[in-house]
Write a protein that holds these residues in place. Structure first.
Motif, PDB file in Angstrom:
ATOM      1  N   THR A   1       0.806  -1.210   0.000  1.00  0.00           N
ATOM      2  CA  THR A   1       0.000   0.000   0.000  1.00  0.00           C
ATOM      3  C   THR A   1       0.841   1.262   0.000  1.00  0.00           C
ATOM      4  O   THR A   1       0.627   2.136  -0.810  1.00  0.00           O
ATOM      5  N   THR A   2       1.792   1.377   0.913  1.00  0.00           N
ATOM      6  CA  THR A   2       2.591   2.600   0.989  1.00  0.00           C
ATOM      7  C   THR A   2       4.034   2.280   1.317  1.00  0.00           C
ATOM      8  O   THR A   2       4.351   1.237   1.883  1.00  0.00           O
TER       9      THR A   2
ATOM     10  N   VAL B   1      -0.710  -5.455   3.131  1.00  0.00           N
ATOM     11  CA  VAL B   1      -2.001  -5.899   3.673  1.00  0.00           C
ATOM     12  C   VAL B   1      -2.545  -7.050   2.841  1.00  0.00           C
ATOM     13  O   VAL B   1      -2.119  -7.277   1.718  1.00  0.00           O
ATOM     14  N   ARG B   2      -3.513  -7.737   3.415  1.00  0.00           N
ATOM     15  CA  ARG B   2      -4.261  -8.714   2.629  1.00  0.00           C
ATOM     16  C   ARG B   2      -5.201  -7.931   1.719  1.00  0.00           C
ATOM     17  O   ARG B   2      -5.807  -6.945   2.166  1.00  0.00           O
TER      18      ARG B   2
ATOM     19  N   ARG C   1      -8.527  -6.712   0.112  1.00  0.00           N
ATOM     20  CA  ARG C   1      -9.819  -6.618   0.805  1.00  0.00           C
ATOM     21  C   ARG C   1     -10.697  -7.847   0.631  1.00  0.00           C
ATOM     22  O   ARG C   1     -11.327  -8.288   1.564  1.00  0.00           O
ATOM     23  N   GLY C   2     -10.751  -8.394  -0.542  1.00  0.00           N
ATOM     24  CA  GLY C   2     -11.618  -9.548  -0.790  1.00  0.00           C
ATOM     25  C   GLY C   2     -11.146 -10.839  -0.159  1.00  0.00           C
ATOM     26  O   GLY C   2     -11.886 -11.811  -0.089  1.00  0.00           O
ATOM     27  N   THR C   3      -9.895 -10.855   0.352  1.00  0.00           N
ATOM     28  CA  THR C   3      -9.364 -12.108   0.890  1.00  0.00           C
ATOM     29  C   THR C   3      -9.130 -12.060   2.386  1.00  0.00           C
ATOM     30  O   THR C   3      -8.621 -13.013   2.954  1.00  0.00           O
ATOM     31  N   ARG C   4      -9.497 -10.960   3.038  1.00  0.00           N
ATOM     32  CA  ARG C   4      -9.286 -10.889   4.493  1.00  0.00           C
ATOM     33  C   ARG C   4     -10.204 -11.881   5.167  1.00  0.00           C
ATOM     34  O   ARG C   4     -11.364 -12.026   4.821  1.00  0.00           O
ATOM     35  N   ARG C   5      -9.637 -12.553   6.173  1.00  0.00           N
ATOM     36  CA  ARG C   5     -10.382 -13.597   6.881  1.00  0.00           C
ATOM     37  C   ARG C   5     -11.434 -13.010   7.787  1.00  0.00           C
ATOM     38  O   ARG C   5     -11.356 -12.016   8.360  1.00  0.00           O
TER      39      ARG C   5
END
Length: 139
Positions: free
Chosen positions: A117-118, A132-133, A135-139
């Motif tokens: 991300t940054t 980060v993970r 968004r669609g794959t965050r548990r």
């Protein structure tokens, strides 16, 4: 990817999203890490950095050098990460021993199923990359 420049009078630590009470795991520690940065992080979270997690962690500080595979390190770092947590990959800046090519970090993040991300300037010899993970794959 957004590069966040270091502001005058700031070492960029405020851009890491740290706050009091966070559980922060540290992986890849060695004699070459920036102790002042570690101390500042512990001051902000008002706690110690942990090596072995007994609960899900909010943040993993991953000290990464060119002698270790980035994807493997990120997969290992995800093991104890909370659903909303992230990884801060700290690498030596260009010209410093252990420098990691940014392309290797990009490729490692993709292989590990994560997203950069940054990039944050946190101290004189180390640079941080927030990972980060997706968004669609965050548990």
């Amino acid at each position: 990817m957004v590069v966040s420049p270091q502001r005058p009078g700031s070492n960029g630590i405020d851009q890491l999203g740290l706050h009091e009470g966070m559980v922060v795991q540290e992986l890849g520690w060695d004699d070459d890490v920036d102790q002042d940065l570690r101390d500042e992080i512990m001051d902000v979270i008002d706690g110690e950095l942990i090596e072995d997690a007994v609960e899900a962690v909010d943040l993993v500080l991953l000290w990464q050098r060119d002698d270790a595979d980035v994807a493997d390190a990120l997969v290992d770092a995800q093991r104890d990460l909370s659903d909303t947590g992230w990884i801060c990959v700290l690498t030596p800046k260009i010209g410093r021993p252990g420098y990691v090519d940014p392309a290797d970090i990009d490729e490692g993040a993709t292989t590990a199923g994560m997203a950069l991300t940054t990039v944050i300037e946190v101290c004189p010899d180390w640079q941080a990359r927030k990972v980060v993970r997706p968004r669609g794959t965050r548990r």
